[in-house]
Design a protein around this motif. Sequence first.
Motif, PDB file in Angstrom:
ATOM      1  N   VAL A 163       0.849  -1.196   0.000  1.00  0.00           N
ATOM      2  CA  VAL A 163       0.000   0.000   0.000  1.00  0.00           C
ATOM      3  C   VAL A 163       0.885   1.246   0.000  1.00  0.00           C
ATOM      4  N   TYR A 164       1.949   1.186   0.777  1.00  0.00           N
ATOM      5  CA  TYR A 164       2.942   2.276   0.788  1.00  0.00           C
ATOM      6  C   TYR A 164       3.493   2.510  -0.618  1.00  0.00           C
ATOM      7  N   SER A 165       3.780   1.441  -1.323  1.00  0.00           N
ATOM      8  CA  SER A 165       4.270   1.570  -2.697  1.00  0.00           C
ATOM      9  C   SER A 165       3.204   2.167  -3.609  1.00  0.00           C
ATOM     10  N   GLY A 166       1.933   1.845  -3.319  1.00  0.00           N
ATOM     11  CA  GLY A 166       0.843   2.411  -4.098  1.00  0.00           C
ATOM     12  C   GLY A 166       0.721   3.918  -3.941  1.00  0.00           C
ATOM     13  N   PHE A 167       1.187   4.431  -2.796  1.00  0.00           N
ATOM     14  CA  PHE A 167       1.160   5.878  -2.581  1.00  0.00           C
ATOM     15  C   PHE A 167       1.997   6.610  -3.635  1.00  0.00           C
ATOM     16  N   ALA A 168       3.128   6.013  -4.023  1.00  0.00           N
ATOM     17  CA  ALA A 168       3.982   6.626  -5.042  1.00  0.00           C
ATOM     18  C   ALA A 168       3.242   6.715  -6.371  1.00  0.00           C
ATOM     19  N   SER A 169       2.490   5.662  -6.710  1.00  0.00           N
ATOM     20  CA  SER A 169       1.696   5.674  -7.942  1.00  0.00           C
ATOM     21  C   SER A 169       0.576   6.712  -7.852  1.00  0.00           C
ATOM     22  N   PHE A 170      -0.053   6.781  -6.686  1.00  0.00           N
ATOM     23  CA  PHE A 170      -1.148   7.731  -6.492  1.00  0.00           C
ATOM     24  C   PHE A 170      -0.639   9.166  -6.596  1.00  0.00           C
ATOM     25  N   SER A 171       0.610   9.390  -6.178  1.00  0.00           N
ATOM     26  CA  SER A 171       1.179  10.739  -6.245  1.00  0.00           C
ATOM     27  C   SER A 171       1.300  11.217  -7.694  1.00  0.00           C
ATOM     28  N   LEU A 172       1.551  10.291  -8.631  1.00  0.00           N
ATOM     29  CA  LEU A 172       1.631  10.661 -10.046  1.00  0.00           C
ATOM     30  C   LEU A 172       0.287  11.171 -10.544  1.00  0.00           C
ATOM     31  N   ILE A 173      -0.787  10.534 -10.074  1.00  0.00           N
ATOM     32  CA  ILE A 173      -2.133  10.961 -10.459  1.00  0.00           C
ATOM     33  C   ILE A 173      -2.432  12.349  -9.898  1.00  0.00           C
ATOM     34  N   VAL A 174      -2.138  12.531  -8.608  1.00  0.00           N
ATOM     35  CA  VAL A 174      -2.425  13.806  -7.944  1.00  0.00           C
ATOM     36  C   VAL A 174      -1.614  14.940  -8.555  1.00  0.00           C
ATOM     37  N   ALA A 175      -0.331  14.684  -8.851  1.00  0.00           N
ATOM     38  CA  ALA A 175       0.527  15.713  -9.447  1.00  0.00           C
ATOM     39  C   ALA A 175      -0.020  16.151 -10.802  1.00  0.00           C
ATOM     40  N   ALA A 176      -0.477  15.173 -11.610  1.00  0.00           N
ATOM     41  CA  ALA A 176      -1.023  15.491 -12.931  1.00  0.00           C
ATOM     42  C   ALA A 176      -2.346  16.249 -12.825  1.00  0.00           C
ATOM     43  N   VAL A 177      -3.207  15.838 -11.893  1.00  0.00           N
ATOM     44  CA  VAL A 177      -4.505  16.506 -11.708  1.00  0.00           C
ATOM     45  C   VAL A 177      -4.311  17.945 -11.240  1.00  0.00           C
ATOM     46  N   LEU A 178      -3.421  18.150 -10.260  1.00  0.00           N
ATOM     47  CA  LEU A 178      -3.155  19.504  -9.774  1.00  0.00           C
ATOM     48  C   LEU A 178      -2.548  20.378 -10.877  1.00  0.00           C
ATOM     49  N   ALA A 179      -1.660  19.776 -11.688  1.00  0.00           N
ATOM     50  CA  ALA A 179      -1.055  20.528 -12.799  1.00  0.00           C
ATOM     51  C   ALA A 179      -2.125  20.918 -13.823  1.00  0.00           C
ATOM     52  N   TRP A 180      -3.015  19.986 -14.113  1.00  0.00           N
ATOM     53  CA  TRP A 180      -4.090  20.235 -15.071  1.00  0.00           C
ATOM     54  C   TRP A 180      -5.011  21.356 -14.571  1.00  0.00           C
ATOM     55  N   ALA A 181      -5.215  21.408 -13.257  1.00  0.00           N
ATOM     56  CA  ALA A 181      -6.099  22.423 -12.677  1.00  0.00           C
ATOM     57  C   ALA A 181      -5.431  23.795 -12.576  1.00  0.00           C
ATOM     58  N   ALA A 182      -4.128  23.821 -12.260  1.00  0.00           N
ATOM     59  CA  ALA A 182      -3.462  25.091 -11.952  1.00  0.00           C
ATOM     60  C   ALA A 182      -2.707  25.715 -13.122  1.00  0.00           C
ATOM     61  N   LEU A 183      -1.970  24.920 -13.873  1.00  0.00           N
ATOM     62  CA  LEU A 183      -1.047  25.485 -14.864  1.00  0.00           C
ATOM     63  C   LEU A 183      -1.712  26.200 -16.043  1.00  0.00           C
ATOM     64  N   PRO A 184      -2.875  25.762 -16.528  1.00  0.00           N
ATOM     65  CA  PRO A 184      -3.503  26.505 -17.639  1.00  0.00           C
ATOM     66  C   PRO A 184      -4.105  27.853 -17.220  1.00  0.00           C
ATOM     67  N   LEU A 185      -4.180  28.150 -15.921  1.00  0.00           N
ATOM     68  CA  LEU A 185      -4.798  29.394 -15.460  1.00  0.00           C
ATOM     69  C   LEU A 185      -3.973  30.606 -15.892  1.00  0.00           C
ATOM     70  N   PRO A 186      -4.621  31.676 -16.347  1.00  0.00           N
ATOM     71  CA  PRO A 186      -3.917  32.891 -16.796  1.00  0.00           C
ATOM     72  C   PRO A 186      -3.504  33.774 -15.611  1.00  0.00           C
ATOM     73  N   ILE A 187      -2.588  33.272 -14.803  1.00  0.00           N
ATOM     74  CA  ILE A 187      -2.168  34.002 -13.604  1.00  0.00           C
ATOM     75  C   ILE A 187      -0.889  34.781 -13.875  1.00  0.00           C
ATOM     76  N   HIS A 188      -0.911  36.070 -13.566  1.00  0.00           N
ATOM     77  CA  HIS A 188       0.293  36.902 -13.614  1.00  0.00           C
ATOM     78  C   HIS A 188       0.113  38.033 -12.597  1.00  0.00           C
ATOM     79  N   TRP A 189       0.557  37.762 -11.367  1.00  0.00           N
ATOM     80  CA  TRP A 189       0.422  38.725 -10.287  1.00  0.00           C
ATOM     81  C   TRP A 189       1.743  39.453 -10.083  1.00  0.00           C
ATOM     82  N   VAL A 190       1.712  40.767 -10.230  1.00  0.00           N
ATOM     83  CA  VAL A 190       2.923  41.572 -10.040  1.00  0.00           C
ATOM     84  C   VAL A 190       2.932  42.094  -8.604  1.00  0.00           C
ATOM     85  N   ILE A 191       3.752  41.489  -7.762  1.00  0.00           N
ATOM     86  CA  ILE A 191       3.869  41.906  -6.364  1.00  0.00           C
ATOM     87  C   ILE A 191       4.850  43.075  -6.253  1.00  0.00           C
TER      88      ILE A 191
END
Length: 527
Positions: A163-191
């Motif tokens: 199950v511990y080993s399965g966590f590594a596989s699950f992390s690939l799914i989560v990383a891709a889902v988060l990237a799909w949700a965040a990276l296409p966003l038109p964000i450009h904040w000038v601090i």
Amino acid sequence: MKLLEKNGQASKDGDAMKILEDALTLCKFGKFHYLLLAATLCSIFAVMFISTTTSFVLPVAECDLKMNMMYKGLMNAIPFFGQIGVSVFTGFLADTFGRRKFLIAGNFGMFIGTVIEGSSQNYWMMLFIKLTEGILVSLGFCAISTMLSEFTPFAVRDRVLLVYSGFASFSLIVAAVLAWAALPLPIHWVIWEGYFELHAWNVYLYICSIWSLLAFILYYYLPESPKFLLSHGQEKEALEVLKTIYSMNTGNDRDSFPIKSFSTSGTLKPTDAKSLKKQLRSALKEVKELFRRPLLYRLLLSSFIIFAGLLVFTSFRLWYPQISTIIENYSKNNGESASFCVMITDYMEGLNKGQSVDAVKNATEPGICIPKLSGSETYMNGIILGFVTLIFVMISACLVKKVGQKILMFVILILSAICCGSLYWTYNSLVIAVLMSATCGLLQTALSLQYNLFVRIFPTTSRTLAVSIIMLIGRFGSLSGNILYPILLNMGCMAPFIATSLVALGLAGLVYFLPNVNKENKETGDK
């Protein structure tokens, strides 16, 4: 006389470990272990995201960080250099001073590192932080599985480690889902214009830092491993930890825990307080045992298997998106699919004729650089790969108790060789994707079984050091594989895939020589 004393001590140690295994069985598997699994999941996510997120960030950030292809390659490789530099040293210290300290320090360090990485405003800043993160990964990674194994009852240990080993596989799914949700966003904040600006990839890295923060908090409230405490003469402390687990899992009072000591006499030995000098001297003695038979033989065999396994698996997994892109583009340009080899050869011939265009050749010229953003198929491939690997790992978790680790490893490696070799006769892009995902998933499952095996075949006092040495050699395999893969691809379309099949078959043969831990350690569980 010395031999008699040594045998007598070994017998006492064996009795103590047998009692400890009985104690863990009495504690059952319950709330405490779910909390430990939550900490393990968060820690594995934090470790995996250090390298996985880079592949999603680089295409999006190529203009912001002014990267060419060489710079991208260096950014991908630099965390491995950090891990190689300190992994053995941190493993030795974790065996000397405890697993918990390094899990807390490593995860807190990764949290700070990822936040700073997310705040990067130029390439060299991000490169340095990636190197630092590689070092911090080594602080915690070598102790994650050791900590989990030493808290888990013997009857479910194999399944929990899978199950511990399965966590590594699950992390690939989560990383891709988060990237799909965040990276296409038109964000450009000038601090602070010209000095501190945030884009979608900065926010993505900030989000990913949450996992190491959660792991830090959870490990902070978890106790030290009772096996580590017992192996270092801290019997009273080990018993207190077991009482805590017993109370959390069963709901019974701590004082009702039936085991009162770890000796057959029933007397609880007082803790022998050791100075730093004595702890280091004692640890060095244990290191010597690691390089003597039979442990040396096991160390060499495990190291070779992990080196060869990661050499083919890591390169196969990291090149999977590129192969997928080649197939996708061929279908678009020609209106139809072709055999696997025809599509790969067409791409390689195009490169040799100079028909390919470097997408970032003008990355250093302001106003001209246009980042080549990843399409939805890139993220979907990452998700599919993660799901396929997770399914294989979970099936193995169900079968490992009935079939046994060695037989299961043998079958999985044979299947991975068949899937990889079958690519030569494949025409359909969907079938190609399935076969490549299956090859990756099967190889990772076999490596997970092997990893779970060598976590248990070394004594507690040198276990983390042994894991660190094996993973150090494995990281050299990962680096070597990524260097050799494009060379093999230039030799012929199937060269890297045939090499992967042959390595998988060779590893299947080596499975015969691995020890059977369930048979050897039937009474004491682990050494």
